[in-house]
Write an enzyme that holds these catalytic residues in place. Structure first.
Site, PDB file in Angstrom:
ATOM      1  N   LYS A 161      11.551  -7.837  -4.344  1.00 19.62           N
ATOM      2  CA  LYS A 161      10.235  -7.850  -3.692  1.00 19.62           C
ATOM      3  C   LYS A 161      10.127  -9.104  -2.830  1.00 19.62           C
ATOM      4  CE  LYS A 161       5.273  -7.375  -4.733  1.00 19.62           C
ATOM      5  NZ  LYS A 161       4.237  -7.394  -5.785  1.00 19.62           N
TER       6      LYS A 161
ATOM      7  N   SER B 225       0.645  -3.766  -5.077  1.00 19.79           N
ATOM      8  CA  SER B 225       1.293  -4.286  -3.902  1.00 19.79           C
ATOM      9  C   SER B 225       2.792  -3.998  -3.817  1.00 19.79           C
ATOM     10  CB  SER B 225       1.094  -5.796  -3.854  1.00 19.79           C
ATOM     11  OG  SER B 225       1.786  -6.424  -4.919  1.00 19.79           O
TER      12      SER B 225
ATOM     13  N   SER C 122       0.297  -4.511  -9.812  1.00 22.89           N
ATOM     14  CA  SER C 122       1.202  -4.341  -8.668  1.00 22.89           C
ATOM     15  C   SER C 122       2.591  -3.830  -9.011  1.00 22.89           C
ATOM     16  CB  SER C 122       1.331  -5.660  -7.896  1.00 22.89           C
ATOM     17  OG  SER C 122       0.153  -5.908  -7.175  1.00 22.89           O
TER      18      SER C 122
END
Ligand SMILES: [Zn+2]
Lengths: 525, 532
Positions: free
Chosen positions: B97, B172, B196
């Protein structure tokens, strides 16, 4: 922004103290001398190339996290204890949020309503020997910011500069901020008390060994808050009646970088405030900049109580709860309070007040103590450290303690003088050799061939020669003008290239030039 | 090939399967990396010079590092050929990420303000991944600074859900979740501040775990809300998730909030769970985390999961956590407060974007900071910075930040009481399945409600997992089940999740992801659509 108030009116000091009661508030920032920074492993040495002592943490790079320097916490607790404070059983760091380019994260990791130490006091000795107690509000831990240099413009300040440079070597250096409670009852002695407080704090911190406490390098920085309020006629400074009068608006004078400046800045602000008040003007709550050269302060940023740092507990650090047993252990490491220690040593050494004060101001008490411990007489030790060595340190711009000579070497050197091996002037030459790294005093004596010539034959010949070469002077001495013998001593010393005992030379000359009717026994030579 | 059951298409393999085949020498790390890079090239789409997604594709990756991936893979193959003993996941590909600092690889957090920033250091998680000799394929898309539940707040364009390219992949961490569902990587990392990791897992039919706060180092994760952020593993199976979890977790002296002491063996727990038995386990159903506001198909799959758990031997009880109803409100005070401070460092002075304001000859530092932050931050980031600045302001602090912290304490108490009655708690992960792109973009509050069930775990620091519980009847999209465990008992997630997964995949005759549409067909449609 234009500077409008560089030449503010001031009131005569006597008039100030006749009409107003000053209240001080002193904030002192101390850089700790830990080997590494407060929240990362970067070194803390002063004077390195800009931005060479940095890492992701102290540069505030995205993702980096702080880890508390345990030695920083230990120093904070020791300072708190030495200031007679209570030590928090549980406390936290907090973020102080504001934007400024020298703050890598745009918040400063500090402490807010949970300081590590609080509610203490420091007894301050004044010039007349009396003691004034300054109460301590708190001592808390925080990190230093980077250092900005504003290039171009006239004032060296950010306004008007062409550009600014930032050195982050200083960012993250551990700081302890020590804040006094409002200092009341100082009266006309407020400037002196401010100076004496900072001096006492400096001595205490030096004795604790937690900081270099060098004001000129910024390892000890003082901000002086001052306000005036109307004096109650007939009321003593600090009396309940006087304290009942509400405090006036305060100004905060920043960056006062010497003890003398602390005194001068407070005095100046008192006269400036008083002039404004007397003229019916308001005091603006603001920070002021002290100018060492002109001896005045100028307006900085306006600072209202509403200035909002949006403090909140630092979530990247865990709360601290120092083990009471550890705190007790640290209490056991506290040094003898400097004033007490000073009085004890002064009595032991038999020094006059002025002599002792010189030693203290030169930072030489420990050096003299170590020199005495190594065998020198106190007076001789004092003479070396506050005389020859202080002069050389001053000329080289280094701390006395940083001179490349040890107390043991000074004691050995004095030992050679006491034994008659060296004269004072030879001893100074030997010291030069020691400072130049030529070895121990005895080695320098050997290698430079500096010992006193004690061969009476050689001395006698030199004395005779001096008399022969200066018949007029010799006659003066013979006729009773004893003072004239100095010139002959000088001539002998010159022949001996200084390696003679001047007292002995003088004795020999006096002997040879004694008036005929003298009763002096001349059985020798 | 001997003894392994690798699928012909290597991208369809599990991490566990790849690890085994790599160790056995049945396949090389370079072959595995190349297969995944080819898949990325086929389905991920392209980006313009500014990094913005172009066309209709998955767009899970912001940055693909093919060259270094192949070099890393080759190094693993060479080491193995030289007879070195390698870590279990050596040579297995992973996507990281973009919120994690990667030395030498761009790290943008989905924000314009960090465009072009290449960190000089690795996050501890990334260092752990590299030490495990895993092969980093690239950095995955995310909502800007992890603020959002759809990846639509990425400055570089949204990631699309492989189940339906017109729907969101969650956020996210939508990039990581979508990369798994699109078979671009077998493993990915995530961070979970309010859901997330779990919500994207839920809407993409993948597995994601938010570990106990402090189990995985936060050092090098660009902070959103420091007291809530926690990195964790994302994968397609419970066992793969556990394998990555074990690599990521561990004490880190660089993170003051990192846990010390014993940490459970999550891989053993996942293997134990896979036997399908939950005898002696009590499962608590949180009354406040279902019902109103939850999609019917989501609730139906949830009820079904409860039946499966009972069937596996678990005792299912109902528990009540009354404070959970105010968790969202507390979260939206604490998160913006911390974020407003954490994001202050982005000021153009040291790295990242720098914008000089127009109309000023010599701008002040303050003007440059203002212009840069105005241009570099997106609307959602600005919204939360303003909220947080306000909540921390003098005079409001006690009412907002202070009250929110009290709610946090109440939530912790609710959890403590609930875990007194049950070993784990369960709920739907997300109230809905994946919604269409743009659906909630104009309505932040509706977007925030996506995380209503996941936020309590962050506020209390307890671990949580989302795993697939099937497809919703009404839209055929994945539904996630959330499992929560007490702090430090992350192994329970894997025990229960492993059992549920074993029973459900047996019932379905395969993984939920076997039913993800053929992306090449979808992309062809997209191409036709583009020409119309
Ligand atoms: Zn550093």
């Amino acid at each position: 922004m234009t500077v409008t108030d560089t030449t503010e009116a001031v009131l005569a000091y006597d008039d100030v103290v006749a009409a107003y009661d000053p209240v001080l508030g002193l904030e002192v920032h101390v850089e700790l001398n830990t080997a590494t920074k407060m929240f990362c492993g970067c070194p803390t040495g002063f004077g390195a190339e800009p931005n060479t002592q940095v890492c992701p943490v102290c540069l505030g790079l995205p993702g980096a996290l702080p880890v508390l320097n345990a030695r920083g916490l230990e120093s904070a607790i020791r300072i708190g204890l030495a200031l007679n404070c209570e030590i928090a059983s549980w406390c936290r760091f907090a973020r102080k949020n504001y934007f400024y380019p020298d703050m890598p994260k745009n918040f400063q990791t500090s402490q807010y309503d949970e300081p590590i130490a609080f509610n203490g006091f420091l007894d301050v000795e004044l010039d007349d020997g009396s003691t004034f107690r300054v109460e301590i509000e708190r001592a808390h831990m925080e990190e230093d910011t980077g250092k900005s240099t504003h290039v171009g413009g006239a004032t060296g300040r950010i306004h008007g500069a062409d550009y600014s440079l930032v050195d982050y070597n200083r960012a993250g250096i551990p700081l302890i901020e020590i804040v006094t409670k409002p200092v009341e009852g100082a009266g006309e002695r407020a400037p002196e008390i401010a100076r004496a407080y900072v001096a006492a704090l400096r001595d205490l911190l030096r004795a604790l060994g937690v900081s270099d406490v060098r004001m000129e390098q910024g390892s000890l920085r003082c901000d002086a808050n001052l306000s005036l309020r109307a004096k109650v006629p007939g009321a003593a400074p600090g009396s309940a009646e006087q304290r009942a009068v509400p405090l006036g608006t305060r100004s905060e004078t920043k960056n006062v970088n010497s003890l003398r400046s602390v005194e001068r800045a407070v005095r100046y602000e008192m006269t400036r405030h008083a002039a404004r008040l007397a003229a019916g003007l308001k005091i603006v709550q603001e920070t002021r900049h002290w100018h060492e050269d002109t001896g005045i302060t100028t307006s900085g940023r306006e600072k209202s109580d509403a200035e909002d740092y949006r403090y909140f507990p630092e979530p990247d650090l865990v709360p601290m709860s120092p083990d009471p047993a550890w705190v007790d252990e640290l209490r056991g490491t506290l040094p003898e309070p400097p004033p007490q220690r000073r009085r004890r040593l002064q009595a032991e050494w038999g020094f006059a007040d002025l002599e002792m004060r010189d030693l203290v101001n030169a930072g030489a008490v420990e050096l003299v103590e170590a020199t005495v411990a190594a065998g020198a007489a106190p007076a001789a030790a004092r003479k070396w450290w506050s005389g020859e060595l202080a002069r050389r340190a001053n000329a080289d711009g280094v701390e006395l303690a940083a001179m490349p000579v040890t107390p043991a070497q000074i004691a050995a050197l004095q030992g050679l003088v006491d034994a008659g091996t060296l004269t004072d002037s030879l001893a100074r030459q030997v010291l030069e050799g020691v400072l130049a790294g030529e070895g121990e005093p005895a080695e320098v004596v050997e290698s430079r061939g500096l010992q006193v010539v004690s061969d009476d034959g050689a001395l006698g010949a030199a004395v005779d020669r001096a008399i022969a070469e200066n018949p007029d002077v010799a006659d003066k001495v013979r006729s009773g003008k004893v003072a004239a013998v100095g010139a002959l001593v000088g001539a002998v010393m010159k022949q001996m290239r200084g390696q003679a005992d001047a007292a002995k030379v003088k004795a020999l000359l006096t002997e040879r030039l004694a008036p005929a009717d003298s009763t002096t026994d001349v059985s020798t030579s | 090939m001997t003894g392994t059951t690798l699928p012909a298409d290597l991208t369809r393999a599990t991490a566990a399967g790849l690890a085994q085949a790599l160790a056995a020498g049945d396949v090389s790390a370079v072959e595995v990396a190349q297969a995944h890079l080819d898949r990325i090239a086929a389905v991920d789409g392209t980006r313009d010079a500014d990094g913005v997604a172009t066309g209709r594709a998955v767009h899970a990756f912001l940055h693909v590092c093919a060259e270094s991936a192949l070099a890393d893979a080759k190094a693993v193959d060479d080491a193995r050929a030289a007879g070195q003993t390698l870590p279990a996941l050596a040579g297995v590909p992973i996507a990281v990420k973009d919120v994690m600092a990667t030395r030498g690889l761009p790290t943008t957090c989905g924000s314009r303000i960090l465009q072009g920033w290449v960190p000089p250091y690795d996050a501890t998680v990334v260092a752990n991944i590299r030490a495990a000799r895993m092969v980093v394929l690239g950095k995955t898309n995310m909502d800007e600074f992890a603020m959002g539940s759809s990846t639509e707040h990425s400055a570089y364009g949204p990631t699309r859900n492989p189940w339906d390219l017109d729907r969101i992949p969650g956020g996210s961490g939508g990039g990581s979740a979508a990369s798994l569902a699109a078979f671009e990587t077998p493993l990915a990392t995530g961070t979970d501040t309010g859901g997330s990791i779990r919500q994207p897992a839920s809407v993409t039919g993948t597995v994601g775990v938010k570990p106990t706060y402090g189990a995985v180092s936060r050092y090098g994760l660009v902070a959103l809300a420091s007291s809530l952020d926690q990195a964790g593993p994302c994968a397609r199976t419970v066992l793969d998730t556990a394998l990555l979890h074990q690599v990521m977790a561990g004490h880190d002296p660089m993170d003051s909030t990192s846990l010390t002491g014993e940490y459970p063996d999550v891989v053993a727990a996942a293997r134990a769970g896979a036997t399908g038995s939950l005898d002696g386990v009590t499962v608590g159903v949180v009354r406040e985390l279902s019902g109103d506001g939850y999609q019917a198909g989501v609730l139906r799959r949830f009820e079904e999961s409860l039946a499966v758990l009972t069937e596996a031997g678990a005792k299912v009880v109902e528990v009540s956590c009354p404070s959970f109803t105010v968790a969202l409100a507390a979260y939206y005070l604490i998160l913006p407060s911390e974020a407003s401070s954490n994001l202050a460092k982005f000021d153009a002075m040291r790295y990242g974007l720098r914008v000089e304001p127009g109309g000023v000859a010599v701008p002040t530092a303050e003007q440059v900071m203002g212009a840069t932050r105005a241009a570099g931050f997106g609307d959602e980031v600005k919204r939360r910075i303003i909220l947080g600045t306000y909540a921390l302001s003098s005079g409001y602090y006690d009412a907002y930040y202070g009250s929110a912290q009290k709610v946090r304490t109440l939530i912790q108490r609710d959890f403590a009481a609930a875990f007194g009655q049950a070993d784990v708690l369960v709920s739907p992960t997300s109230p809905t399945t994946a919604f269409p792109l743009g659906d909630k973009l104009e309505n932040p509050l509706a977007m925030y409600l996506q995380d209503v069930a996941t936020i309590p775990a962050n506020l209390a620091g307890v671990p949580g997992m989302s795993l697939p519980s099937g497809l919703a009847d009404e839209d055929g999209l994945p539904v996630g089940l959330q499992i929560l465990a007490p702090a430090g008992a992350d192994d329970r997630l894997y025990r229960v999740g492993g059992a549920l997964e074993a029973i459900l995949t047996a019932r379905w005759g395969g993984s939920v992801l076997d039913r993800v549409p053929d992306l090449s067909a979808a992309l062809a449609t997209a191409a036709n659509g583009a020409t119309r």
